[in-house]
Design an enzyme around this catalytic site. Structure first.
Site, short mmCIF file in Angstrom:
data_model
loop_
_atom_site.label_atom_id
_atom_site.label_comp_id
_atom_site.label_asym_id
_atom_site.label_seq_id
_atom_site.Cartn_x
_atom_site.Cartn_y
_atom_site.Cartn_z
N ASP A 11 0.87 -1.18 0.00
CA ASP A 11 0.00 0.00 0.00
C ASP A 11 0.91 1.23 0.00
O ASP A 11 2.13 1.11 0.21
CB ASP A 11 -0.89 -0.02 1.26
CG ASP A 11 -1.81 1.20 1.35
OD1 ASP A 11 -2.33 1.62 0.31
OD2 ASP A 11 -2.01 1.71 2.46
N TYR A 43 -1.00 8.20 -2.32
CA TYR A 43 -1.17 7.93 -3.75
C TYR A 43 -2.37 8.70 -4.30
O TYR A 43 -2.47 8.94 -5.49
CB TYR A 43 -1.44 6.43 -3.99
CG TYR A 43 -0.25 5.51 -3.93
CD1 TYR A 43 1.05 5.99 -3.72
CD2 TYR A 43 -0.42 4.14 -4.10
CE1 TYR A 43 2.13 5.10 -3.68
CE2 TYR A 43 0.65 3.26 -4.07
CZ TYR A 43 1.93 3.74 -3.85
OH TYR A 43 2.99 2.86 -3.82
N GLY A 44 -3.28 9.03 -3.38
CA GLY A 44 -4.59 9.58 -3.78
C GLY A 44 -4.54 10.88 -4.57
O GLY A 44 -5.52 11.24 -5.22
N CYS A 74 -4.54 -1.65 -1.73
CA CYS A 74 -4.72 -0.22 -1.99
C CYS A 74 -5.70 -0.08 -3.15
O CYS A 74 -5.42 -0.55 -4.26
CB CYS A 74 -3.36 0.37 -2.36
SG CYS A 74 -3.44 2.11 -2.81
N ASN A 75 -6.82 0.56 -2.89
CA ASN A 75 -7.81 0.77 -3.96
C ASN A 75 -7.24 1.66 -5.06
O ASN A 75 -7.47 1.42 -6.25
CB ASN A 75 -9.06 1.46 -3.39
CG ASN A 75 -9.85 0.59 -2.44
OD1 ASN A 75 -10.86 0.03 -2.80
ND2 ASN A 75 -9.39 0.46 -1.21
N THR A 76 -6.50 2.71 -4.65
CA THR A 76 -5.99 3.68 -5.62
C THR A 76 -5.03 3.00 -6.60
O THR A 76 -5.11 3.20 -7.81
CB THR A 76 -5.27 4.84 -4.89
OG1 THR A 76 -6.10 5.27 -3.82
CG2 THR A 76 -4.99 5.99 -5.82
N CYS A 184 -11.13 2.83 0.51
CA CYS A 184 -9.69 3.06 0.72
C CYS A 184 -9.31 2.25 1.96
O CYS A 184 -10.02 2.29 2.97
CB CYS A 184 -9.42 4.55 0.95
SG CYS A 184 -7.75 4.92 1.53
N THR A 185 -8.20 1.52 1.87
CA THR A 185 -7.86 0.60 2.96
C THR A 185 -7.48 1.34 4.25
O THR A 185 -7.60 0.77 5.34
CB THR A 185 -6.73 -0.34 2.53
OG1 THR A 185 -5.63 0.45 2.02
CG2 THR A 185 -7.19 -1.29 1.45
N HIS A 186 -7.05 2.58 4.13
CA HIS A 186 -6.76 3.36 5.35
C HIS A 186 -8.02 3.54 6.21
O HIS A 186 -7.93 3.65 7.44
CB HIS A 186 -6.23 4.75 5.00
CG HIS A 186 -4.78 4.79 4.63
ND1 HIS A 186 -4.31 4.34 3.42
CD2 HIS A 186 -3.70 5.26 5.31
CE1 HIS A 186 -3.00 4.51 3.37
NE2 HIS A 186 -2.61 5.07 4.51
N1 DGL Z 1 -4.84 3.06 1.08
C1 DGL Z 1 -4.96 3.54 -0.25
C2 DGL Z 1 -6.26 3.13 -0.90
O1 DGL Z 1 -6.84 2.13 -0.56
C3 DGL Z 1 -4.44 4.88 -0.67
C4 DGL Z 1 -4.33 6.02 0.25
C5 DGL Z 1 -3.45 7.10 -0.36
O2 DGL Z 1 -2.25 6.88 -0.40
O3 DGL Z 1 -3.97 8.13 -0.83
O4 DGL Z 1 -6.72 3.78 -1.83
#
Ligand code: DGL
Length: 266
Positions: A11, A43-44, A74-76, A184-186
């Site tokens: 991630d 990453y967003g 990580c979804n992104t 988003c996994t966060h």
């Molecule tokens: N945890 C990530 C997700 O699932 C990305 C968070 C990020 O870096 O913006 O999208």
């Protein structure tokens, strides 16, 4: 065939630990290698090209650590890069994307809300996913960039987090959303804060367990399951400051761990 050892998980930072935790629970014997790309987090708000290149470099790194399968926690990264990665690597690559389908199936009001990063919501694959369900439900979306930094700075369970969650989620509830998708996994680490805002007005959908189940199916399908039933070990790596990462990962993993510094080769 030589059996490779670990499940690689990555991630942009600590968010993917929510997926790693679900994998550890479901597959306790498997060895895990977790990579937190903290140097490039978040990453967003990054362009797709950057996310693609980082994802490719990380998969190469995980393969060097003897990983037999990679989980993009990580979804992104998934919505932007999974097709590209699958065309470049021969090992199975599993991703995570916003759970619109189950939300649409469970909605009674016909309105669902998706919380995610800007880059996820803008991606072509999210737009495609949305278009498949738009006939049946209204899909309201909200980019939540502050959520990611709250989790990265371990401020996910305080008054400030609650106020930010209210700002992001209240408008969705006002529009009648009865399903809130954590895209988003966060955001899994904000679950108690999010639940306080949502209360009984909506159902919150997290994808960590379904992703872990998909990992289990893929290990079986590709004949990659670990043979011995000795409890697995987990290694942590970061591109960022290993001291800070050791602190945040130990806190969220609820165990003292050591995080090593990784140099990625582009
Ligand atoms: N945890 C990530 C997700 O699932 C990305 C968070 C990020 O870096 O913006 O999208």
């Amino acid at each position: 065939m030589k059996r490779k050892k670990s499940i690689g998980i990555f991630d942009s930072g600590v968010g993917g630990l929510s997926i790693a935790r679900a994998i550890k629970q479901l597959l306790p014997d498997e060895n895990l290698v977790y990579f937190a790309d903290i140097e490039f987090s978040p990453y967003g708000n990054k362009p797709q090209k950057t996310i693609n290149q980082r994802s490719e470099d990380i998969v190469n790194f995980l393969i060097k650590q003897d990983c037999k399968i990679v989980v993009m926690a990580c979804n992104t990264a998934t919505v932007n890069s999974i097709s590209d990665l699958r065309s470049k690597f021969s090992i199975p690559i599993i991703g995570v994307e916003p759970a619109i389908k189950p939300a649409a199936l469970q909605s009674k009001t016909g309105v669902i809300g998706v919380l995610a990063t800007e880059q996820t919501l803008e991606s072509a694959s999210f737009q495609l996913l949305k278009s498949k369900h738009i006939q049946k439900v209204n899909i309201e979306t909200k980019a939540c960039p502050k959520f990611v930094s709250l989790v990265e700075s371990l401020n996910h369970d305080n008054k400030q987090a609650l106020e930010i969650a209210e700002q992001y989620i209240q408008p969705l509830l006002s529009k009648g959303c009865d399903q809130i998708v954590l895209g988003c996994t966060h955001f899994s680490f904000l679950r108690s804060t999010i639940d306080r805002v949502v209360g009984k007005e909506a159902n919150v959908i997290d994808t960590a367990t379904p992703v872990a189940m998909q990992v289990k199916r893929q290990l079986h399908h590709n004949d990659l399951k670990k043979i011995s039933d000795v409890e697995g070990v987990i290694e942590f790596w970061t591109s960022g400051d290993p001291i800070k990462a050791t602190e945040s990962i130990s806190e969220l993993w609820e165990q003292d761990v050591n995080v090593a510094k990784a140099e990625l080769i582009t």
